[in-house]
Design a protein around this motif. Structure first.
Motif: not given
Ligand SMILES: Nc1ncnc2c1ncn2[C@@H]1O[C@H](COP(=O)(O)OP(=O)(O)OP(=O)(O)O)[C@@H](O)[C@H]1O
Ligand SMILES: [Mg+2]
Length: 355
Positions: A296, A329-331, A334-336
Protein backbone atom coordinates in the motif's frame (compact mmCIF):
# COMPACT_ATOMS: atom_id res chain seq x y z
CA UNK A 1 53.71 5.75 -6.33
CA UNK A 2 52.29 5.98 -2.83
CA UNK A 3 51.82 9.59 -1.74
CA UNK A 4 50.17 8.90 1.60
CA UNK A 5 50.67 5.81 3.76
CA UNK A 6 48.62 5.39 6.94
CA UNK A 7 49.73 2.47 9.11
CA UNK A 8 47.73 1.19 12.10
CA UNK A 9 46.56 4.67 13.04
CA UNK A 10 44.83 4.98 16.39
CA UNK A 11 43.58 8.06 18.18
CA UNK A 12 42.04 8.38 21.62
CA UNK A 13 40.80 11.50 23.35
CA UNK A 14 41.14 10.44 26.99
CA UNK A 15 39.21 7.20 27.34
CA UNK A 16 37.37 7.64 24.04
CA UNK A 17 38.79 5.70 21.08
CA UNK A 18 37.99 7.78 18.03
CA UNK A 19 40.21 6.13 15.39
CA UNK A 20 40.60 2.40 15.95
CA UNK A 21 43.21 1.05 13.56
CA UNK A 22 43.24 2.63 10.11
CA UNK A 23 45.49 1.47 7.25
CA UNK A 24 45.31 3.19 3.88
CA UNK A 25 47.54 3.88 0.87
CA UNK A 26 46.76 6.78 -1.43
CA UNK A 27 48.54 6.88 -4.79
CA UNK A 28 50.06 10.02 -6.26
CA UNK A 29 47.41 11.99 -8.15
CA UNK A 30 44.54 10.04 -6.67
CA UNK A 31 41.28 11.67 -5.54
CA UNK A 32 40.12 9.88 -2.40
CA UNK A 33 36.86 10.75 -0.66
CA UNK A 34 36.16 9.96 3.00
CA UNK A 35 32.51 9.36 3.90
CA UNK A 36 30.79 8.09 7.02
CA UNK A 37 28.24 9.08 9.64
CA UNK A 38 28.72 12.14 11.82
CA UNK A 39 31.29 11.52 14.56
CA UNK A 40 32.97 8.52 12.88
CA UNK A 41 36.36 10.27 12.87
CA UNK A 42 36.76 11.72 9.36
CA UNK A 43 37.88 15.19 10.45
CA UNK A 44 40.12 13.73 13.15
CA UNK A 45 41.80 11.56 10.49
CA UNK A 46 42.38 14.58 8.21
CA UNK A 47 43.73 16.65 11.09
CA UNK A 48 46.20 13.90 11.95
CA UNK A 49 47.38 13.72 8.33
CA UNK A 50 47.82 17.50 8.44
CA UNK A 51 49.68 17.31 11.74
CA UNK A 52 47.13 19.47 13.57
CA UNK A 53 46.44 16.51 15.86
CA UNK A 54 48.91 13.91 17.20
CA UNK A 55 48.36 10.21 16.56
CA UNK A 56 48.03 8.01 19.64
CA UNK A 57 49.83 5.23 17.75
CA UNK A 58 50.70 4.28 14.19
CA UNK A 59 52.68 6.05 11.48
CA UNK A 60 51.96 8.52 8.68
CA UNK A 61 54.12 8.63 5.56
CA UNK A 62 53.96 11.38 2.92
CA UNK A 63 55.87 10.87 -0.36
CA UNK A 64 58.04 8.20 1.20
CA UNK A 65 58.96 10.20 4.30
CA UNK A 66 57.79 9.36 7.83
CA UNK A 67 56.06 12.55 9.02
CA UNK A 68 54.33 11.10 12.09
CA UNK A 69 55.98 13.66 14.38
CA UNK A 70 56.77 16.34 11.78
CA UNK A 71 55.35 19.84 12.33
CA UNK A 72 52.35 20.73 10.11
CA UNK A 73 54.25 23.41 8.19
CA UNK A 74 56.92 20.90 7.18
CA UNK A 75 54.52 18.24 5.83
CA UNK A 76 53.88 19.95 2.48
CA UNK A 77 50.13 19.59 2.76
CA UNK A 78 47.37 22.18 2.43
CA UNK A 79 43.99 21.99 4.10
CA UNK A 80 40.75 23.67 3.02
CA UNK A 81 37.97 23.82 5.60
CA UNK A 82 34.23 24.30 5.52
CA UNK A 83 34.71 27.79 6.94
CA UNK A 84 37.06 29.64 4.66
CA UNK A 85 39.00 31.44 7.43
CA UNK A 86 40.21 34.27 5.17
CA UNK A 87 41.89 37.32 6.70
CA UNK A 88 39.13 39.96 6.53
CA UNK A 89 41.42 42.99 6.36
CA UNK A 90 43.53 41.64 3.48
CA UNK A 91 42.65 41.70 -0.21
CA UNK A 92 42.05 38.49 -2.13
CA UNK A 93 45.55 38.75 -3.61
CA UNK A 94 47.13 39.24 -0.19
CA UNK A 95 45.16 36.33 1.24
CA UNK A 96 46.35 34.02 -1.51
CA UNK A 97 49.96 35.16 -1.27
CA UNK A 98 50.15 35.31 2.52
CA UNK A 99 51.84 31.92 3.01
CA UNK A 100 54.58 32.81 0.52
CA UNK A 101 55.08 36.20 2.16
CA UNK A 102 55.55 34.48 5.54
CA UNK A 103 58.08 32.20 3.89
CA UNK A 104 59.99 35.31 2.82
CA UNK A 105 59.65 34.83 -0.94
CA UNK A 106 60.41 37.89 -3.14
CA UNK A 107 57.52 40.26 -3.92
CA UNK A 108 57.69 39.87 -7.72
CA UNK A 109 57.64 36.08 -7.45
CA UNK A 110 54.62 36.19 -5.12
CA UNK A 111 52.78 38.55 -7.50
CA UNK A 112 53.47 36.23 -10.43
CA UNK A 113 52.34 33.10 -8.57
CA UNK A 114 49.20 34.81 -7.21
CA UNK A 115 48.27 35.84 -10.75
CA UNK A 116 48.76 32.27 -11.99
CA UNK A 117 46.52 30.88 -9.26
CA UNK A 118 43.91 33.59 -9.88
CA UNK A 119 43.84 32.63 -13.56
CA UNK A 120 43.43 28.95 -12.71
CA UNK A 121 40.46 29.76 -10.48
CA UNK A 122 39.12 32.57 -12.71
CA UNK A 123 39.18 35.16 -9.95
CA UNK A 124 41.61 37.73 -11.46
CA UNK A 125 38.98 40.52 -11.39
CA UNK A 126 38.57 39.96 -7.63
CA UNK A 127 42.21 40.24 -6.56
CA UNK A 128 41.86 43.75 -5.05
CA UNK A 129 38.61 43.10 -3.18
CA UNK A 130 38.38 42.14 0.46
CA UNK A 131 36.63 38.88 1.49
CA UNK A 132 33.52 40.75 2.66
CA UNK A 133 32.99 41.93 -0.92
CA UNK A 134 32.77 38.34 -2.20
CA UNK A 135 30.03 35.72 -2.49
CA UNK A 136 30.33 32.40 -0.64
CA UNK A 137 31.53 30.58 -3.73
CA UNK A 138 34.10 33.25 -4.50
CA UNK A 139 35.41 33.07 -0.92
CA UNK A 140 35.74 29.33 -1.17
CA UNK A 141 37.70 29.78 -4.40
CA UNK A 142 40.07 32.15 -2.60
CA UNK A 143 40.54 29.57 0.18
CA UNK A 144 41.36 26.96 -2.47
CA UNK A 145 43.73 29.46 -4.13
CA UNK A 146 45.59 29.86 -0.87
CA UNK A 147 46.04 26.08 -0.78
CA UNK A 148 47.08 25.70 -4.44
CA UNK A 149 49.76 28.36 -4.35
CA UNK A 150 51.86 26.32 -1.95
CA UNK A 151 52.01 23.41 -4.42
CA UNK A 152 51.44 20.90 -1.64
CA UNK A 153 52.10 17.19 -1.93
CA UNK A 154 48.56 16.51 -0.69
CA UNK A 155 45.39 18.62 -0.58
CA UNK A 156 43.04 17.95 2.33
CA UNK A 157 39.46 19.18 2.04
CA UNK A 158 37.05 18.97 4.98
CA UNK A 159 33.52 19.50 3.64
CA UNK A 160 34.63 22.55 1.67
CA UNK A 161 31.31 23.11 -0.08
CA UNK A 162 28.81 22.51 2.70
CA UNK A 163 28.22 26.23 3.35
CA UNK A 164 27.19 26.87 -0.24
CA UNK A 165 23.72 26.73 -1.75
CA UNK A 166 22.78 23.78 -3.96
CA UNK A 167 23.47 25.39 -7.35
CA UNK A 168 26.83 26.75 -6.25
CA UNK A 169 27.82 23.38 -4.82
CA UNK A 170 27.31 21.79 -8.22
CA UNK A 171 29.37 24.50 -9.90
CA UNK A 172 32.21 24.28 -7.34
CA UNK A 173 32.13 20.49 -7.52
CA UNK A 174 32.85 20.71 -11.25
CA UNK A 175 35.58 23.25 -10.61
CA UNK A 176 37.26 20.99 -8.07
CA UNK A 177 37.11 18.10 -10.54
CA UNK A 178 38.67 20.32 -13.24
CA UNK A 179 41.31 21.53 -10.81
CA UNK A 180 42.19 17.96 -9.92
CA UNK A 181 42.48 17.04 -13.59
CA UNK A 182 44.64 20.09 -14.32
CA UNK A 183 46.97 19.88 -11.32
CA UNK A 184 47.11 16.08 -11.16
CA UNK A 185 47.34 16.61 -7.40
CA UNK A 186 46.68 14.09 -4.66
CA UNK A 187 43.45 15.05 -2.91
CA UNK A 188 41.66 13.75 0.15
CA UNK A 189 38.15 15.08 0.48
CA UNK A 190 35.62 14.65 3.28
CA UNK A 191 31.95 15.06 2.45
CA UNK A 192 28.45 14.16 3.60
CA UNK A 193 27.17 14.59 0.08
CA UNK A 194 26.61 11.30 -1.79
CA UNK A 195 26.75 12.98 -5.17
CA UNK A 196 30.06 14.69 -4.39
CA UNK A 197 31.52 11.41 -3.18
CA UNK A 198 30.31 9.40 -6.18
CA UNK A 199 31.27 11.97 -8.82
CA UNK A 200 34.61 13.23 -7.51
CA UNK A 201 36.26 10.11 -6.13
CA UNK A 202 38.68 7.75 -7.78
CA UNK A 203 38.15 5.76 -4.60
CA UNK A 204 35.74 6.19 -1.70
CA UNK A 205 36.73 5.23 1.85
CA UNK A 206 33.72 4.39 4.03
CA UNK A 207 34.39 5.04 7.73
CA UNK A 208 32.29 3.79 10.61
CA UNK A 209 33.11 4.24 14.30
CA UNK A 210 36.77 4.94 13.69
CA UNK A 211 37.39 2.05 11.30
CA UNK A 212 37.35 1.61 7.54
CA UNK A 213 34.42 -0.54 6.38
CA UNK A 214 35.40 -0.64 2.70
CA UNK A 215 37.58 1.11 0.15
CA UNK A 216 36.76 1.06 -3.55
CA UNK A 217 35.81 2.86 -6.73
CA UNK A 218 32.35 4.49 -6.47
CA UNK A 219 30.60 1.93 -8.69
CA UNK A 220 32.38 -0.95 -6.94
CA UNK A 221 30.89 0.15 -3.63
CA UNK A 222 27.50 0.67 -5.25
CA UNK A 223 27.46 -2.67 -7.05
CA UNK A 224 29.30 -4.88 -4.56
CA UNK A 225 29.10 -3.46 -1.04
CA UNK A 226 31.10 -5.69 1.33
CA UNK A 227 28.55 -5.47 4.12
CA UNK A 228 25.18 -4.05 5.13
CA UNK A 229 26.73 -0.89 6.52
CA UNK A 230 28.28 0.10 3.18
CA UNK A 231 25.18 -1.12 1.32
CA UNK A 232 22.98 1.15 3.42
CA UNK A 233 25.35 4.11 3.33
CA UNK A 234 26.21 4.32 -0.38
CA UNK A 235 23.27 5.13 -2.64
CA UNK A 236 20.37 7.52 -2.16
CA UNK A 237 17.66 6.78 -1.33
CA UNK A 238 19.13 3.99 0.76
CA UNK A 239 18.97 0.29 -0.05
CA UNK A 240 15.95 -1.68 1.25
CA UNK A 241 16.62 -4.66 3.50
CA UNK A 242 14.20 -7.60 3.63
CA UNK A 243 14.32 -10.65 5.88
CA UNK A 244 14.67 -13.73 3.68
CA UNK A 245 15.51 -17.39 3.66
CA UNK A 246 18.16 -18.82 1.38
CA UNK A 247 17.73 -22.38 0.06
CA UNK A 248 19.96 -24.34 -2.21
CA UNK A 249 18.05 -25.44 -5.32
CA UNK A 250 18.82 -27.84 -8.14
CA UNK A 251 20.47 -25.06 -10.12
CA UNK A 252 21.55 -22.08 -8.07
CA UNK A 253 19.78 -20.77 -5.00
CA UNK A 254 16.25 -19.75 -4.15
CA UNK A 255 15.24 -16.88 -1.93
CA UNK A 256 12.05 -16.99 0.10
CA UNK A 257 10.71 -13.56 0.97
CA UNK A 258 7.33 -13.58 2.70
CA UNK A 259 4.86 -15.40 0.43
CA UNK A 260 7.16 -15.33 -2.57
CA UNK A 261 9.95 -17.49 -3.88
CA UNK A 262 12.61 -16.16 -6.26
CA UNK A 263 15.32 -17.90 -8.19
CA UNK A 264 18.68 -16.28 -8.46
CA UNK A 265 21.59 -16.96 -10.77
CA UNK A 266 24.01 -15.39 -8.28
CA UNK A 267 26.75 -17.62 -6.92
CA UNK A 268 25.85 -17.98 -3.26
CA UNK A 269 26.81 -20.37 -0.49
CA UNK A 270 24.98 -21.70 2.57
CA UNK A 271 21.34 -21.81 3.54
CA UNK A 272 19.09 -20.33 6.19
CA UNK A 273 18.05 -16.90 7.39
CA UNK A 274 19.64 -14.02 5.47
CA UNK A 275 18.96 -10.38 4.70
CA UNK A 276 18.20 -9.48 1.10
CA UNK A 277 19.16 -5.94 0.10
CA UNK A 278 17.56 -4.32 -2.92
CA UNK A 279 17.99 -0.78 -4.16
CA UNK A 280 14.90 1.41 -4.68
CA UNK A 281 15.58 1.53 -8.43
CA UNK A 282 15.52 -2.29 -8.69
CA UNK A 283 11.93 -2.71 -7.50
CA UNK A 284 9.30 -2.29 -10.20
CA UNK A 285 5.57 -1.63 -9.94
CA UNK A 286 3.27 -4.17 -11.52
CA UNK A 287 -0.28 -5.62 -11.56
CA UNK A 288 -1.19 -7.25 -8.26
CA UNK A 289 -1.88 -10.50 -10.15
CA UNK A 290 1.76 -11.02 -11.13
CA UNK A 291 3.42 -9.37 -8.16
CA UNK A 292 6.03 -10.83 -5.83
CA UNK A 293 4.76 -8.67 -2.98
CA UNK A 294 1.66 -6.53 -2.50
CA UNK A 295 1.95 -3.10 -0.94
CA UNK A 296 0.00 0.00 0.00
CA UNK A 297 1.47 3.35 -1.00
CA UNK A 298 2.01 5.59 2.00
CA UNK A 299 3.85 8.62 0.61
CA UNK A 300 4.95 9.88 -2.80
CA UNK A 301 7.80 12.32 -3.44
CA UNK A 302 8.10 13.77 -6.93
CA UNK A 303 11.58 15.00 -7.83
CA UNK A 304 10.96 15.59 -11.53
CA UNK A 305 13.01 13.00 -13.37
CA UNK A 306 12.37 10.43 -10.63
CA UNK A 307 9.60 9.70 -8.17
CA UNK A 308 10.12 8.04 -4.80
CA UNK A 309 7.28 5.98 -3.35
CA UNK A 310 7.30 4.80 0.25
CA UNK A 311 5.16 1.69 0.48
CA UNK A 312 3.99 -0.62 3.25
CA UNK A 313 4.13 -4.37 2.74
CA UNK A 314 2.16 -6.53 5.18
CA UNK A 315 3.76 -9.92 4.40
CA UNK A 316 6.54 -9.66 5.51
CA UNK A 317 5.75 -6.55 7.54
CA UNK A 318 8.04 -3.75 6.31
CA UNK A 319 8.31 -0.39 4.61
CA UNK A 320 10.11 -0.19 1.27
CA UNK A 321 11.32 2.69 -0.85
CA UNK A 322 10.83 2.59 -4.62
CA UNK A 323 12.44 4.85 -7.19
CA UNK A 324 10.35 4.93 -10.37
CA UNK A 325 10.34 7.18 -13.46
CA UNK A 326 9.15 10.71 -12.71
CA UNK A 327 5.80 10.56 -14.52
CA UNK A 328 4.71 7.21 -13.01
CA UNK A 329 1.05 7.25 -11.90
CA UNK A 330 1.20 6.40 -8.20
CA UNK A 331 -0.71 7.96 -5.31
CA UNK A 332 -0.92 7.57 -1.54
CA UNK A 333 -3.46 4.88 -0.66
CA UNK A 334 -2.97 2.90 -3.92
CA UNK A 335 -2.63 -0.84 -3.63
CA UNK A 336 0.17 -1.89 -5.95
CA UNK A 337 2.13 -4.98 -6.88
CA UNK A 338 5.93 -5.10 -6.61
CA UNK A 339 8.41 -7.15 -8.59
CA UNK A 340 11.86 -7.73 -7.18
CA UNK A 341 14.82 -8.52 -9.38
CA UNK A 342 16.63 -11.37 -7.62
CA UNK A 343 19.77 -10.90 -9.68
CA UNK A 344 20.03 -7.33 -8.42
CA UNK A 345 19.77 -8.38 -4.79
CA UNK A 346 22.60 -8.20 -2.31
CA UNK A 347 22.52 -11.10 0.13
CA UNK A 348 23.92 -10.60 3.63
CA UNK A 349 24.43 -12.97 6.53
CA UNK A 350 22.92 -12.09 9.88
CA UNK A 351 26.24 -10.50 10.96
CA UNK A 352 25.93 -8.10 8.00
CA UNK A 353 28.73 -9.54 5.84
CA UNK A 354 28.04 -10.08 2.15
CA UNK A 355 27.43 -13.70 1.15
N1 LIG B 1 39.44 17.47 20.77
C1 LIG B 1 38.56 16.49 21.03
N2 LIG B 1 38.38 16.03 22.28
C2 LIG B 1 37.52 15.02 22.55
N3 LIG B 1 36.79 14.40 21.63
C3 LIG B 1 36.91 14.81 20.35
C4 LIG B 1 37.80 15.87 19.98
N4 LIG B 1 37.71 16.04 18.64
C5 LIG B 1 36.80 15.14 18.21
N5 LIG B 1 36.34 14.39 19.23
C6 LIG B 1 35.35 13.29 19.12
O1 LIG B 1 35.84 12.38 18.19
C7 LIG B 1 34.80 11.83 17.40
C8 LIG B 1 35.11 12.01 15.94
O2 LIG B 1 35.02 13.38 15.61
P1 LIG B 1 35.28 13.93 14.15
O3 LIG B 1 35.17 15.39 14.20
O4 LIG B 1 36.52 13.35 13.62
O5 LIG B 1 34.03 13.30 13.38
P2 LIG B 1 33.57 13.49 11.87
O6 LIG B 1 33.52 12.13 11.28
O7 LIG B 1 34.40 14.52 11.20
O8 LIG B 1 32.07 13.99 12.06
P3 LIG B 1 31.23 15.10 11.22
O9 LIG B 1 30.75 14.35 10.01
O10 LIG B 1 30.11 15.42 12.14
O11 LIG B 1 32.13 16.25 10.90
C9 LIG B 1 33.52 12.51 17.87
O12 LIG B 1 32.85 11.65 18.74
C10 LIG B 1 34.02 13.74 18.57
O13 LIG B 1 33.13 14.10 19.61
MG1 LIG C 1 34.01 16.45 10.46
Amino acid sequence: MTQLALRSIRKSFGAVDVIRGVDLDVAKGEFVVFVGPSGCGKSTMLRMIAGLEDVTSGTIGIAGRDVTTTAPAKREIAMVFQSYALFPHMTVGENIGFGLKLAGRPKEEIARLVMGVAQTLQIEPLLDRTPRELSGGQRQRVAIGRAIIRQPKIFLFDEPLSNLDAALRVQMRLEIARLHARLGATMIYVTHDQTEAMTLADRIVVFNKGRIEQVGAPMELYERPANMFVAGFIGAPAMNFLPAELRAGVQGHRLIIGPTELETSQTLTGEGAVIAGIRPEHITMTQISDAHLVARVELVERLGSQTYAYVEVSKPNLTLTLAVPGATKVHPGDHIGLRLSADNMHIFASDGARI
